[in-house]
Design a protein around this motif. Structure first.
Motif, PDB file in Angstrom:
ATOM      1  N   HIS A  64      73.836  52.455  37.005  1.00  0.00           N
ATOM      2  CA  HIS A  64      73.174  51.596  37.984  1.00  0.00           C
ATOM      3  C   HIS A  64      73.785  50.204  38.100  1.00  0.00           C
ATOM      4  O   HIS A  64      73.978  49.709  39.192  1.00  0.00           O
ATOM      5  CB  HIS A  64      71.665  51.520  37.695  1.00  0.00           C
ATOM      6  CG  HIS A  64      70.914  52.614  38.385  1.00  0.00           C
ATOM      7  ND1 HIS A  64      71.255  53.931  38.254  1.00  0.00           N
ATOM      8  CD2 HIS A  64      69.870  52.581  39.245  1.00  0.00           C
ATOM      9  CE1 HIS A  64      70.438  54.666  38.999  1.00  0.00           C
ATOM     10  NE2 HIS A  64      69.587  53.872  39.615  1.00  0.00           N
ATOM     11  N   ILE A  99      78.194  57.795  39.144  1.00  0.00           N
ATOM     12  CA  ILE A  99      76.759  57.912  39.446  1.00  0.00           C
ATOM     13  C   ILE A  99      76.156  59.135  38.755  1.00  0.00           C
ATOM     14  O   ILE A  99      76.727  60.223  38.797  1.00  0.00           O
ATOM     15  CB  ILE A  99      76.522  58.016  40.960  1.00  0.00           C
ATOM     16  CG1 ILE A  99      77.198  56.851  41.689  1.00  0.00           C
ATOM     17  CG2 ILE A  99      75.021  58.015  41.271  1.00  0.00           C
ATOM     18  CD1 ILE A  99      77.184  56.967  43.191  1.00  0.00           C
ATOM     19  N   CYS A 100      74.998  58.939  38.184  1.00  0.00           N
ATOM     20  CA  CYS A 100      74.381  59.983  37.350  1.00  0.00           C
ATOM     21  C   CYS A 100      74.363  61.353  38.033  1.00  0.00           C
ATOM     22  O   CYS A 100      74.738  62.350  37.419  1.00  0.00           O
ATOM     23  CB  CYS A 100      72.994  59.568  36.884  1.00  0.00           C
ATOM     24  SG  CYS A 100      71.801  59.257  38.197  1.00  0.00           S
ATOM     25  N   HIS A 101      73.960  61.409  39.288  1.00  0.00           N
ATOM     26  CA  HIS A 101      73.806  62.736  39.911  1.00  0.00           C
ATOM     27  C   HIS A 101      75.142  63.452  40.089  1.00  0.00           C
ATOM     28  O   HIS A 101      75.227  64.670  39.950  1.00  0.00           O
ATOM     29  CB  HIS A 101      73.054  62.607  41.237  1.00  0.00           C
ATOM     30  CG  HIS A 101      71.728  61.957  41.068  1.00  0.00           C
ATOM     31  ND1 HIS A 101      70.796  62.432  40.159  1.00  0.00           N
ATOM     32  CD2 HIS A 101      71.171  60.852  41.616  1.00  0.00           C
ATOM     33  CE1 HIS A 101      69.730  61.648  40.179  1.00  0.00           C
ATOM     34  NE2 HIS A 101      69.930  60.679  41.048  1.00  0.00           N
ATOM     35  N   ASP A 120      64.784  59.657  37.774  1.00  0.00           N
ATOM     36  CA  ASP A 120      65.365  59.108  38.990  1.00  0.00           C
ATOM     37  C   ASP A 120      64.869  59.957  40.155  1.00  0.00           C
ATOM     38  O   ASP A 120      64.836  61.186  40.060  1.00  0.00           O
ATOM     39  CB  ASP A 120      66.899  59.155  38.929  1.00  0.00           C
ATOM     40  CG  ASP A 120      67.508  58.403  40.095  1.00  0.00           C
ATOM     41  OD1 ASP A 120      67.760  57.195  39.960  1.00  0.00           O
ATOM     42  OD2 ASP A 120      67.680  59.013  41.176  1.00  0.00           O
ATOM     43  N   HIS A 122      66.146  60.786  42.910  1.00  0.00           N
ATOM     44  CA  HIS A 122      67.079  61.724  43.539  1.00  0.00           C
ATOM     45  C   HIS A 122      67.536  62.848  42.617  1.00  0.00           C
ATOM     46  O   HIS A 122      68.538  63.519  42.881  1.00  0.00           O
ATOM     47  CB  HIS A 122      68.256  60.958  44.161  1.00  0.00           C
ATOM     48  CG  HIS A 122      67.799  60.059  45.272  1.00  0.00           C
ATOM     49  ND1 HIS A 122      67.677  58.699  45.125  1.00  0.00           N
ATOM     50  CD2 HIS A 122      67.339  60.347  46.512  1.00  0.00           C
ATOM     51  CE1 HIS A 122      67.179  58.184  46.244  1.00  0.00           C
ATOM     52  NE2 HIS A 122      66.962  59.150  47.093  1.00  0.00           N
ATOM     53  N   THR A 296      77.696  56.004  47.135  1.00  0.00           N
ATOM     54  CA  THR A 296      76.378  56.421  46.606  1.00  0.00           C
ATOM     55  C   THR A 296      76.308  57.911  46.282  1.00  0.00           C
ATOM     56  O   THR A 296      77.202  58.680  46.620  1.00  0.00           O
ATOM     57  CB  THR A 296      75.179  56.065  47.537  1.00  0.00           C
ATOM     58  OG1 THR A 296      75.101  57.010  48.599  1.00  0.00           O
ATOM     59  CG2 THR A 296      75.265  54.664  48.057  1.00  0.00           C
ATOM     60  N   CYS A 297      75.207  58.302  45.647  1.00  0.00           N
ATOM     61  CA  CYS A 297      75.041  59.699  45.252  1.00  0.00           C
ATOM     62  C   CYS A 297      74.879  60.608  46.460  1.00  0.00           C
ATOM     63  O   CYS A 297      74.972  61.818  46.352  1.00  0.00           O
ATOM     64  CB  CYS A 297      73.856  59.853  44.298  1.00  0.00           C
ATOM     65  SG  CYS A 297      72.288  59.269  44.963  1.00  0.00           S
ATOM     66  N   CYS A 357      76.572  52.942  41.166  1.00  0.00           N
ATOM     67  CA  CYS A 357      75.621  52.793  42.267  1.00  0.00           C
ATOM     68  C   CYS A 357      75.957  51.610  43.166  1.00  0.00           C
ATOM     69  O   CYS A 357      75.491  51.548  44.304  1.00  0.00           O
ATOM     70  CB  CYS A 357      74.210  52.640  41.721  1.00  0.00           C
ATOM     71  SG  CYS A 357      73.666  54.102  40.809  1.00  0.00           S
ATOM     72  N   CYS A 360      73.695  49.650  46.059  1.00  0.00           N
ATOM     73  CA  CYS A 360      72.684  50.549  46.637  1.00  0.00           C
ATOM     74  C   CYS A 360      71.267  50.093  46.309  1.00  0.00           C
ATOM     75  O   CYS A 360      70.359  50.240  47.107  1.00  0.00           O
ATOM     76  CB  CYS A 360      72.919  51.972  46.156  1.00  0.00           C
ATOM     77  SG  CYS A 360      71.732  53.158  46.759  1.00  0.00           S
ATOM     78  N   LEU A 361      71.080  49.548  45.104  1.00  0.00           N
ATOM     79  CA  LEU A 361      69.732  49.100  44.745  1.00  0.00           C
ATOM     80  C   LEU A 361      69.645  47.576  44.677  1.00  0.00           C
ATOM     81  O   LEU A 361      68.711  47.025  44.098  1.00  0.00           O
ATOM     82  CB  LEU A 361      69.249  49.769  43.452  1.00  0.00           C
ATOM     83  CG  LEU A 361      69.830  49.265  42.142  1.00  0.00           C
ATOM     84  CD1 LEU A 361      68.936  49.683  40.999  1.00  0.00           C
ATOM     85  CD2 LEU A 361      71.226  49.730  41.930  1.00  0.00           C
ATOM     86  N   ASN A 379      70.963  56.746  50.879  1.00  0.00           N
ATOM     87  CA  ASN A 379      69.819  57.571  51.256  1.00  0.00           C
ATOM     88  C   ASN A 379      68.561  56.769  51.581  1.00  0.00           C
ATOM     89  O   ASN A 379      67.558  57.329  51.986  1.00  0.00           O
ATOM     90  CB  ASN A 379      69.517  58.554  50.124  1.00  0.00           C
ATOM     91  CG  ASN A 379      69.555  57.875  48.764  1.00  0.00           C
ATOM     92  OD1 ASN A 379      69.169  56.715  48.646  1.00  0.00           O
ATOM     93  ND2 ASN A 379      70.035  58.574  47.759  1.00  0.00           N
ATOM     94  N   ARG A 385      65.947  46.459  49.932  1.00  0.00           N
ATOM     95  CA  ARG A 385      66.587  47.322  48.928  1.00  0.00           C
ATOM     96  C   ARG A 385      67.972  46.828  48.500  1.00  0.00           C
ATOM     97  O   ARG A 385      68.324  46.924  47.332  1.00  0.00           O
ATOM     98  CB  ARG A 385      66.691  48.764  49.429  1.00  0.00           C
ATOM     99  CG  ARG A 385      67.447  49.664  48.444  1.00  0.00           C
ATOM    100  CD  ARG A 385      67.113  51.107  48.594  1.00  0.00           C
ATOM    101  NE  ARG A 385      67.898  51.903  47.687  1.00  0.00           N
ATOM    102  CZ  ARG A 385      67.464  52.397  46.533  1.00  0.00           C
ATOM    103  NH1 ARG A 385      66.236  52.153  46.144  1.00  0.00           N
ATOM    104  NH2 ARG A 385      68.243  53.119  45.772  1.00  0.00           N
TER     105      ARG A 385
HETATM  106  S1  SF4 Z   1      70.216  56.292  45.310  1.00  0.00           S
HETATM  107 FE1  SF4 Z   1      71.653  54.641  44.908  1.00  0.00          FE
HETATM  108  S2  SF4 Z   1      70.839  53.673  43.047  1.00  0.00           S
HETATM  109 FE2  SF4 Z   1      69.893  55.699  43.180  1.00  0.00          FE
HETATM  110  S3  SF4 Z   1      71.239  57.059  41.963  1.00  0.00           S
HETATM  111 FE3  SF4 Z   1      71.909  57.146  44.114  1.00  0.00          FE
HETATM  112  S4  SF4 Z   1      73.541  55.636  44.245  1.00  0.00           S
HETATM  113 FE4  SF4 Z   1      72.385  55.171  42.407  1.00  0.00          FE
END
Ligand code: SF4
Lengths: 417, 164
Positions: A64, A99-101, A120, A122, A296-297, A357, A360-361, A379, A385
């Motif tokens: 993040h 990114i984690c996903h 999370d 997503h 982003t994811c 990320c 994005c946040l 997304n 945001r």
């Molecule tokens: S939505 Fe944005 S902040 Fe959340 S995991 Fe995906 S890239 Fe990261």
């Protein structure tokens, strides 16, 4: 009577036949957390247990705010690293990974038939591989670390049939934006969403991930695409564990079957400040913006960067806009690098940032000032945001963002094909 | 019965306006979280909220992120309950897990005005407003247990202790 994939996966986990609406106590196959692991550790310590019950199930990925942009974030990361060492957590991915996903998927943790819970929203993404995966909060994750079980309500399933062939210049992102715009941000609240139809079968796994990732923006508990040969091939020797494909029976009971045809779909844009405020590109063309984000994811994979580079090749981004490119993971970054895609984007004037990320946040790497407008492949476009509450975010496909970056205002990507 | 003053909002109040993403990894103490509650929706809220106040909102309250701070910040701002037409799934779980009661009643929401004082009876599932009495389905045993302990962490802690 047949069963949906959700009923089957949760039934297998609960060790009995279950139906939508029932509450089951289950133990997940994997538990995901990211930078929020620091907060989870804090909660975990309040539980009075010394060790994580099933450390091999945890997957912790720092993404993040990477690398740490302040002392506070750095301390969070440090806390997490120390905990990982102390608890012998084998699956830890430090800041270089992405990114984690994306990292979770490309390392073969997202598998058909598995139950995955993650801190999370997503986490819905892994349904692209046929898993049942849902987001939960951090107290729940802390409690899961300690007792390795939680309760879940077996969701009703909404089936969304996507028919037709994608017109040129139109992508999975446009399809899901259109669906969310038509159905509304809470249409699938508490429900599973199964994406099916000829279009989905033709989609790459990267494109299917766009659908299941954004299922969260319809309120869905989890998204799902039926695994097929493409899925199995993609997983290849990535898969970390054995798995069984679980699919909905032909006579399963769905809460609703929604049909969407995409034969004549136009590129779509989600306007401020909700994801379901979707308009066809023709209605928003010409809208100015200050910052673009490709990443982003949702849309930071090779296929997305490739599309953007196809449009930006030999061109320059408009001098009045800043264009950030953030590959979703180091693996995707390397692939793009080897294909010359990164070079094209950098030459066009894009700012290439490290996998993660990004803004994005709204925490670092390009946050918005009051009065600024962003056009992003992410997304979510909620107020504030990406920075100031006086800023605005539009969401679109990588192609639309790339084309608009050249013009400095929202532009139809089909003009560049 | 507990009395509370109402703050009323519309549909789709999302987690980013309840607790902005930019604070999610920098603001870690619940009391400090409370100072940012609803910051991007109603900048007055955090300054003026009083213990026992109630948030009343439309459909899909808490949609968006899984960040539990959205529930934590309201709880520590003194909010005794949130009444909405419907809740987003993760927020609903998070609220219970933070010991913040979330009540669903379309009719109650339509009849309540901002600033009004209402009474909530958690055990019988009743909301008393100026325009009448409305019901919400009382919580199942397990959820009540979590709420009574003040959240999932103290609840699990107690359960684990009992096992030893
Ligand atoms: S939505 Fe944005 S902040 Fe959340 S995991 Fe995906 S890239 Fe990261």
């Amino acid at each position: 009577m047949g069963k949906t994939f959700s009923e089957k996966i949760l039934g297998l986990k609960a060790g009995r036949e279950v139906q939508a609406g029932e509450v089951v106590t289950v133990s997940p196959d994997r538990i995901l957390s990211h930078d929020n692991s620091a907060a989870i550790i804090k909660e975990f310590k309040k539980l009075g247990v010394k060790s994580v019950k099933a450390p091999q199930k945890l997957v912790i990925i720092l993404d993040h705010i990477v690398p740490a942009s302040s002392e506070k974030y750095a301390s969070n990361h440090k806390t997490i690293r120390e905990f990982v060492a102390e608890q012998n957590i084998p699956n830890f991915f430090d800041v270089p990974n992405g990114i984690c996903h994306q990292v979770f998927s490309e390392n073969g943790f997202a598998l058909p038939g598995k139950l995955i819970l993650g801190a999370d929203s997503h986490t819905t993404s892994y349904g692209a591989f046929g898993a049942f995966s849902a987001g939960i909060g951090r107290s729940e994750v802390a409690s899961l670390w300690a007792v390795d079980e939680t309760w879940l309500r077996v969701p009703e399933t909404i089936r969304i049939e996507i028919n037709g062939k994608l017109p040129s210049g139109v992508y999975a992102k446009d399809v899901i934006l259109k669906i969310i715009g038509d159905e509304g941000a809470d249409r699938a609240n508490y429900k599973a969403v199964e994406f099916t139809g000829e279009a989905v079968k033709k989609f790459s796994l990267a494109s299917r991930l766009v659908l299941t990732n954004m299922a969260a923006e319809m309120g869905a508990k989890n998204g799902y695409c039926e695994p097929d040969e493409k899925t199995i091939q993609w997983l290849g020797d990535r898969a970390k564990d054995d798995f069984n494909v679980v699919t909905s029976d032909p006579d399963a009971v769905f809460e609703a079957v929604l049909k969407h045809d995409i034969f004549s779909l136009e590129p779509q844009v989600a306007c401020p400040h909700t994801v379901d405020n979707v308009k066809p590109i023709s209605e928003v063309e010409g809208t100015g913006f200050h910052q673009a984000l490709i990443g982003t994811c949702t849309n930071g994979r090779l296929e997305d960067l490739e599309v953007a580079a196809g449009i930006l090749k030999g061109k320059k981004v408009h001098p009045q806009v800043r264009v950030l490119v953030i590959p979703a993971s180091r693996q995707e970054y390397l692939k793009a690098l080897k294909k010359g895609i990164i070079e094209i984007l950098a030459e066009a004037g894009c700012i290439i940032l490290n996998p993660g990320c990004g803004p994005c946040l709204g925490a670092h790497q390009g946050v918005l000032a009051p009065g600024e407008v962003a056009l992003s492949t992410a997304n979510r476009n909620f107020r504030g945001r990406m920075g100031s509450r006086e800023s605005e975010i539009y969401l679109a496909s990588p192609a639309t963002v790339a084309a608009s970056s050249i013009e400095g205002k929202i532009e139809d990507p089909r003009k560049f094909l | 019965m507990k009395k509370g003053r109402v703050w009323k909002y519309g549909d789709d109040v999302n987690t980013d306006v309840i607790f902005p993403g930019k604070y999610t990894y920098s603001v870690l103490e619940p009391e400090e979280m409370a100072r940012h509650a609803l910051e991007d929706l109603d900048p007055d809220f955090a300054r003026k909220v009083k213990p026992g106040d109630v948030i009343v909102a439309g459909r899909n309250f808490g949609c968006g992120s899984s960040r539990e701070q959205a529930a934590t910040c309201l709880k520590h701002a003194g909010v005794q309950a949130v009444i909405a037409k419907s809740f987003a799934r993760i927020f609903f779980r998070n609220a219970i897990n933070q010991g913040l009661p979330v009540l669903q009643s379309e009719e109650a929401v339509d009849s309540i005005a901002t600033g009004e004082e209402i009474e909530i009876d958690f055990s019988s599932g009743k909301i008393k407003t100026k325009k009448g009495v409305f019901t919400f389905s009382p919580f199942p045993e397990s959820v009540l247990g979590i709420l009574e302990e003040g959240g999932l962490i103290p609840y699990t802690r107690k359960k684990l202790k009992g096992k030893k």
